[in-house]
Design a protein around this motif. Structure first.
Motif, PDB file in Angstrom:
ATOM      1  N   ALA A 182      22.370 -18.764 -62.097  1.00  0.00           N
ATOM      2  CA  ALA A 182      21.720 -20.043 -61.811  1.00  0.00           C
ATOM      3  C   ALA A 182      22.662 -21.070 -61.191  1.00  0.00           C
ATOM      4  O   ALA A 182      22.213 -22.009 -60.530  1.00  0.00           O
ATOM      5  N   LEU A 183      23.967 -20.915 -61.402  1.00  0.00           N
ATOM      6  CA  LEU A 183      24.915 -21.944 -60.959  1.00  0.00           C
ATOM      7  C   LEU A 183      24.846 -22.251 -59.459  1.00  0.00           C
ATOM      8  O   LEU A 183      24.917 -23.416 -59.063  1.00  0.00           O
ATOM      9  N   PRO A 184      24.722 -21.253 -58.573  1.00  0.00           N
ATOM     10  CA  PRO A 184      24.676 -21.600 -57.137  1.00  0.00           C
ATOM     11  C   PRO A 184      23.488 -22.476 -56.752  1.00  0.00           C
ATOM     12  O   PRO A 184      23.579 -23.235 -55.786  1.00  0.00           O
ATOM     13  N   LEU A 185      22.370 -22.383 -57.480  1.00  0.00           N
ATOM     14  CA  LEU A 185      21.239 -23.267 -57.201  1.00  0.00           C
ATOM     15  C   LEU A 185      21.467 -24.643 -57.806  1.00  0.00           C
ATOM     16  O   LEU A 185      21.132 -25.661 -57.206  1.00  0.00           O
ATOM     17  N   LEU A 186      22.047 -24.669 -59.006  1.00  0.00           N
ATOM     18  CA  LEU A 186      22.255 -25.944 -59.682  1.00  0.00           C
ATOM     19  C   LEU A 186      23.389 -26.743 -59.044  1.00  0.00           C
ATOM     20  O   LEU A 186      23.354 -27.975 -59.030  1.00  0.00           O
ATOM     21  N   LEU A 187      24.390 -26.048 -58.525  1.00  0.00           N
ATOM     22  CA  LEU A 187      25.540 -26.705 -57.885  1.00  0.00           C
ATOM     23  C   LEU A 187      25.815 -26.030 -56.546  1.00  0.00           C
ATOM     24  O   LEU A 187      26.844 -25.359 -56.368  1.00  0.00           O
ATOM     25  N   PRO A 188      24.899 -26.168 -55.595  1.00  0.00           N
ATOM     26  CA  PRO A 188      25.063 -25.441 -54.328  1.00  0.00           C
ATOM     27  C   PRO A 188      26.225 -25.994 -53.515  1.00  0.00           C
ATOM     28  O   PRO A 188      26.528 -27.187 -53.564  1.00  0.00           O
ATOM     29  N   PRO A 189      26.902 -25.118 -52.774  1.00  0.00           N
ATOM     30  CA  PRO A 189      27.986 -25.597 -51.910  1.00  0.00           C
ATOM     31  C   PRO A 189      27.427 -26.432 -50.769  1.00  0.00           C
ATOM     32  O   PRO A 189      26.346 -26.157 -50.245  1.00  0.00           O
ATOM     33  N   ARG A 190      28.149 -27.479 -50.397  1.00  0.00           N
ATOM     34  CA  ARG A 190      27.727 -28.343 -49.294  1.00  0.00           C
ATOM     35  C   ARG A 190      28.675 -28.149 -48.112  1.00  0.00           C
ATOM     36  O   ARG A 190      29.895 -28.156 -48.273  1.00  0.00           O
ATOM     37  N   ALA A 191      28.102 -27.991 -46.938  1.00  0.00           N
ATOM     38  CA  ALA A 191      28.901 -27.878 -45.721  1.00  0.00           C
ATOM     39  C   ALA A 191      29.086 -29.284 -45.153  1.00  0.00           C
ATOM     40  O   ALA A 191      28.125 -29.895 -44.650  1.00  0.00           O
ATOM     41  N   LEU A 192      30.298 -29.803 -45.237  1.00  0.00           N
ATOM     42  CA  LEU A 192      30.580 -31.169 -44.799  1.00  0.00           C
ATOM     43  C   LEU A 192      31.414 -31.143 -43.521  1.00  0.00           C
ATOM     44  O   LEU A 192      32.144 -30.180 -43.257  1.00  0.00           O
ATOM     45  N   PRO A 193      31.330 -32.206 -42.712  1.00  0.00           N
ATOM     46  CA  PRO A 193      32.132 -32.248 -41.488  1.00  0.00           C
ATOM     47  C   PRO A 193      33.619 -32.222 -41.806  1.00  0.00           C
ATOM     48  O   PRO A 193      34.069 -32.657 -42.872  1.00  0.00           O
ATOM     49  N   ALA A 194      34.387 -31.744 -40.863  1.00  0.00           N
ATOM     50  CA  ALA A 194      35.842 -31.756 -41.002  1.00  0.00           C
ATOM     51  C   ALA A 194      36.360 -33.178 -40.828  1.00  0.00           C
ATOM     52  O   ALA A 194      35.644 -34.077 -40.356  1.00  0.00           O
ATOM     53  N   GLU A 195      37.595 -33.415 -41.190  1.00  0.00           N
ATOM     54  CA  GLU A 195      38.221 -34.712 -40.986  1.00  0.00           C
ATOM     55  C   GLU A 195      38.204 -35.053 -39.490  1.00  0.00           C
ATOM     56  O   GLU A 195      38.560 -34.239 -38.643  1.00  0.00           O
ATOM     57  N   GLY A 196      37.741 -36.258 -39.180  1.00  0.00           N
ATOM     58  CA  GLY A 196      37.672 -36.690 -37.795  1.00  0.00           C
ATOM     59  C   GLY A 196      36.403 -36.289 -37.075  1.00  0.00           C
ATOM     60  O   GLY A 196      36.234 -36.605 -35.894  1.00  0.00           O
ATOM     61  N   ALA A 197      35.496 -35.614 -37.746  1.00  0.00           N
ATOM     62  CA  ALA A 197      34.223 -35.202 -37.145  1.00  0.00           C
ATOM     63  C   ALA A 197      33.070 -35.843 -37.895  1.00  0.00           C
ATOM     64  O   ALA A 197      33.225 -36.336 -39.016  1.00  0.00           O
ATOM     65  N   PHE A 198      31.896 -35.828 -37.305  1.00  0.00           N
ATOM     66  CA  PHE A 198      30.707 -36.364 -37.966  1.00  0.00           C
ATOM     67  C   PHE A 198      29.479 -35.570 -37.545  1.00  0.00           C
ATOM     68  O   PHE A 198      29.404 -35.031 -36.445  1.00  0.00           O
ATOM     69  N   SER A 199      28.522 -35.481 -38.479  1.00  0.00           N
ATOM     70  CA  SER A 199      27.232 -34.842 -38.216  1.00  0.00           C
ATOM     71  C   SER A 199      26.180 -35.913 -37.974  1.00  0.00           C
ATOM     72  O   SER A 199      26.297 -37.042 -38.460  1.00  0.00           O
TER      73      SER A 199
END
Length: 807
Positions: free
Chosen positions: A525-542
């Motif tokens: 259950a852990l991957p649903l409860l605490l899913p990994p987030r894909a965040l921008p790299a330093e100096g980048a933005f989505s």
């Protein structure tokens, strides 16, 4: 083997539902022919080569599911509005085919078309359309309003303007076009003034819906509390629109929203109660029991009563699915088939998807089947009460049965809560932590007291007041629970593998298995409860340029911060882009706060959803050009700043700079567009210019002040592509490689203007226009930066054709 064949059928249905473009009828017929050939071959091979026979049988089931669903789709797609008829005045004659929904802007209702003509010539329009008859300040308001109450079953002659079904397209958002497609509504439109609408017949059809409307009106007349009256109307006749937005928010926060609409629970409970009554009455007649055993009579009587209730409650798709499931189960019992519970559920699922294949895409389908399956799989054998002849023994037996019933009810609620939590998180990215307690109160109160009283009130009106008092007490209790800290827990949308793992975890928890096996549920259950987030790299933005209709709303995410530029339009008094689009989107993306909310100017297509955002998420800072007395500024406790040219800050290696308006602009008499906050975002490898609704004068001032420093990779097209903006000087200074237009489909302003689009194309600037693109996304994850239109990524055959249709 039957279970495997049912799963193969469902796999075929699911595969067809993922088609981006439907095939021609002939190809689906060929698949069905192939299934017809494979099935007898499978039967012939079964005895000699069982593996070959099984493979042929599975292939036949997959082909049958795919082909049957495809034929369903082509028939529905054929009932379409020709693009050439969009926006034209069309005279239609037909019957009001649903309960008219009265809102602050006017009426909305389904209309069954009998004939249609344009400029005196007969035209073909869809059989069922959704119409709005608006008034007041609505952009499609008609000057002439109904001289009589609009009622179901009336025959009218209207002049209407129609358009193909079109909804906002956003990641994790509600698919409005699928909703209309499943309902068989193939065009939407508005009633016009000329020539005036004519009422031709007051009762031309739909007698059940006329009765439902009479009951709804009677509830409103007899119950003084409008809030309680709306809930009772929803429970009695299925009028969910009668429940206010605030109440829906309360019911979702406490996990009881499923009880406030005619759902599978209501239909099943009604069938159970009716079955008990029919069985009791049947046993009173020896002749009746000789003709049909009482248990069978009770089951079919319950199904018949549930069908009548579902019909009276509006014959909604969830009620239809539940009724079909009950009928399948009852038929199997009547035939003496003692199938295992998974096979019974699979048979019901095949029957449901045969009638309505698009049900497979609805959360209600999975939640209802999962709930029934969990209860079946975890049910114990129960304890039989001991027979005794003494009064003391009888009393003890009665107390024992009462205790067992209470314990069974509590266990059922635990199983349903634990088992359905992962599925709820998968579909809605949130779960009510007070839902267990709320449902312990609400389920018996709503199903056994309030709903029966709401229905019986049609026979004895004073009962509605009793139901209203019970409803008021329930709402008060739910409001108290909703105030608890952490009443609602939200998680980001998880990847598919994490969702499947969590569903397996739920099964392990509720099935009667050894505890050693149940403990495996925790890591699953852990991957649903605490899913990994894909965040921008330093100096980048989505970037997410959300599809909000006629308005602006852009999310800019750096590695550790979030900026929201504008909050989209207000659609009606009770609906806006914040509540319908942005808050669900932000929650699905895992956003728990907004670092800066920048509202470019005061127009409602830019600030309409701001109140919903401010109420749903913590907002650290508000920047805007709003006057100090504006409600969004005056009522705010946090930091509020005025946008002024020259303001700069940096987040995670990404630079933000406000380019307009200059401080001196606030002292002049200007319209709001001239005060639009203009923001430039500069990352290490990309840049974005957000221009609000600035017009030619402000554009020229920007060019004069910043010149080539305006250059950006992406440009949010000023003023939605209006002719007042996008001057050649600005485009030559910015030189974007891509321009994003946020505008409503077939909006009344004509945005974006054709000559404005021509300026962009002359300069080789790619265009992404929200009615065709949906949300535009740029993902700046370090491992795989990418960009594109959500409509292209999530294309299905029921979706609007996009750029192929005129704007």
């Amino acid at each position: 083997m039957l279970a495997v064949l049912a799963l193969a059928w469902l796999a075929g249905v699911g595969a067809q539902l993922h088609q981006a473009q439907a095939w021609a009828d002939a190809r689906y017929l060929m698949l069905l022919a192939g299934a017809g050939v494979a099935l007898p071959l499978a039967l012939r091979c079964w005895g000699r080569r069982p593996w070959s026979g099984a493979a042929l049988a599975l292939s036949a089931a997959v082909l049958a599911g795919f082909g049957t669903t495809g034929l369903h789709a082509t028939l529905r797609l054929a009932d379409a509005l020709p693009p050439a008829l969009e926006g034209r005045d069309i005279a239609v004659t037909g019957v009001v085919a649903s309960l008219p929904q009265a809102g602050d802007a006017g009426w909305r209702f389904r209309f069954e078309v009998e004939d249609a003509s344009a400029q005196g010539l007969a035209v073909q329009v869809p059989h069922t359309i959704s119409l709005g008859w608006y008034r007041g300040a609505h952009e499609d308001a008609a000057l002439l309003q109904p001289g009589v109450d609009l009622r179901a079953g009336q025959r009218w002659r209207f002049t209407v303007r129609l358009r193909q079904p079109h909804g906002n397209a956003n990641p994790h958002g509600f698919d409005y076009e699928l909703y209309l497609f499943e309902q068989g509504v193939r065009a939407t439109g508005t009633v016009r003034d000329a020539p005036p609408p004519q009422l031709l017949h007051d009762a031309a059809g739909y007698p059940v819906d006329r009765l439902r409307q009479q009951v709804r009106d009677a509830i409103a007349l007899h119950v003084a509390d409008a809030r309680a009256a709306g809930i009772l109307a929803a429970l009695a006749v299925g009028d969910q629109a009668a429940i206010t937005r605030d109440d829906w928010d309360l019911f979702r926060a406490t996990g009881v929203a499923h009880l406030m609409s005619i759902s599978g629970l209501h239909v099943t409970m009604f069938a159970w109660l009716a079955g008990i009554a029919v069985g009791w009455a049947w046993r009173r007649s020896t002749r009746a029991m000789l003709w049909l055993p009482a248990p069978l009579a009770a089951r079919w009587g319950g199904v018949a009563a549930a069908a009548a209730y579902a019909l009276f409650a509006g014959w909604g798709v969830p009620a239809q699915r539940t009724l079909l499931m009950l009928a399948v189960v009852t038929l199997l019992q009547s035939l003496g088939r003692h199938w295992p519970w998974p096979l019974v559920l699979l048979a019901a699922a095949v029957a449901v998807t045969l009638a309505d294949p698009w049900a497979l895409l609805q959360p209600g389908f999975w939640l209802s089947f999962m709930a029934v399956g969990l209860l079946m799989s975890s049910a114990g054998a129960g304890l039989a009460g001991a027979r005794t002849s003494t009064p003391e023994g009888a009393a003890r037996a009665a107390l024992g049965r009462t205790w067992m019933a209470l314990r069974g009810g509590l266990r059922t609620q635990v199983v349903a809560t634990v088992g359905l939590t992962p599925l709820t998180l998968v579909f809605f990215q949130q779960v009510s932590l007070v839902g267990f307690a709320a449902n312990l109160i609400a389920i018996p109160l709503v199903t056994l007291l309030i709903t029966p009283l709401a229905l019986l009130g049609a026979l004895a009106a004073p009962l509605w007041q009793l139901a209203a008092w019970a409803t008021q007490g329930l709402v008060a209790a739910l409001a108290w629970l909703a105030q608890w800290p952490w009443a609602v827990w939200s998680v980001p949308a998880a990847p598919a593998w994490a969702q499947l793992a969590a569903l397996l975890a739920a099964l392990l928890l509720v099935l009667p298995l050894p505890w050693r096996l149940r403990l495996l549920a925790i890591p699953l259950a852990l991957p649903l409860l605490l899913p990994p987030r894909a965040l921008p790299a330093e100096g980048a933005f989505s970037v997410v340029a959300a599809d909000v209709g006629q308005g602006n709303a852009v999310l800019v995410r750096t590695r550790g911060h979030l900026l929201v530029y504008d909050a989209g339009p207000q659609y009606t008094r009770d609906s806006d882009a914040g509540q319908r689009v942005l808050v669900p989107l932000l929650r699905a993306l895992g956003e728990t706060r907004i670092d800066t909310l920048m509202l470019s100017h005061r127009d409602t297509d830019h600030v309409g959803g701001a109140a919903a955002l401010l109420g749903a998420l913590p907002v650290a800072q508000l920047r805007s050009s709003l006057e100090d007395g504006h409600a969004l500024v005056a009522g705010r406790a946090g930091e509020s700043l005025r946008c002024e040219a020259g303001q700069r800050w940096e987040w995670d290696g990404v630079a933000f700079e406000v380019l307009a308006p200059p401080a001196a602009a606030y002292g002049r008499e200007r319209k709001p567009n001239a005060l639009s906050c203009v923001l430039r975002v500069q990352g290490r490898h990309s840049s974005l210019l957000l221009a609000g609704d600035i017009e030619a004068e402000q554009e020229l001032a920007l060019v004069a002040a910043y010149g080539k420093a305006l250059a950006s990779d992406w440009l949010l097209v000023p003023h939605h592509g209006s002719r007042t903006s996008s001057t050649p000087a600005l485009l030559d200074a910015v030189r974007p490689r891509l321009a994003i237009v946020q505008a409503g489909y077939r909006n009344r302003f004509g945005h974006p203007a054709d000559d404005v689009l021509a300026r962009y194309r002359e300069r080789g600037i790619a265009l992404r226009i929200s009615p065709d693109c949906g949300a535009w996304l740029h993902s700046a994850e370090a491992d795989a930066p990418r960009e594109g239109c959500w409509r292209d990524a999530a294309r299905r055959y029921w979706h609007h054709a996009g750029a192929d249709s005129p704007r």
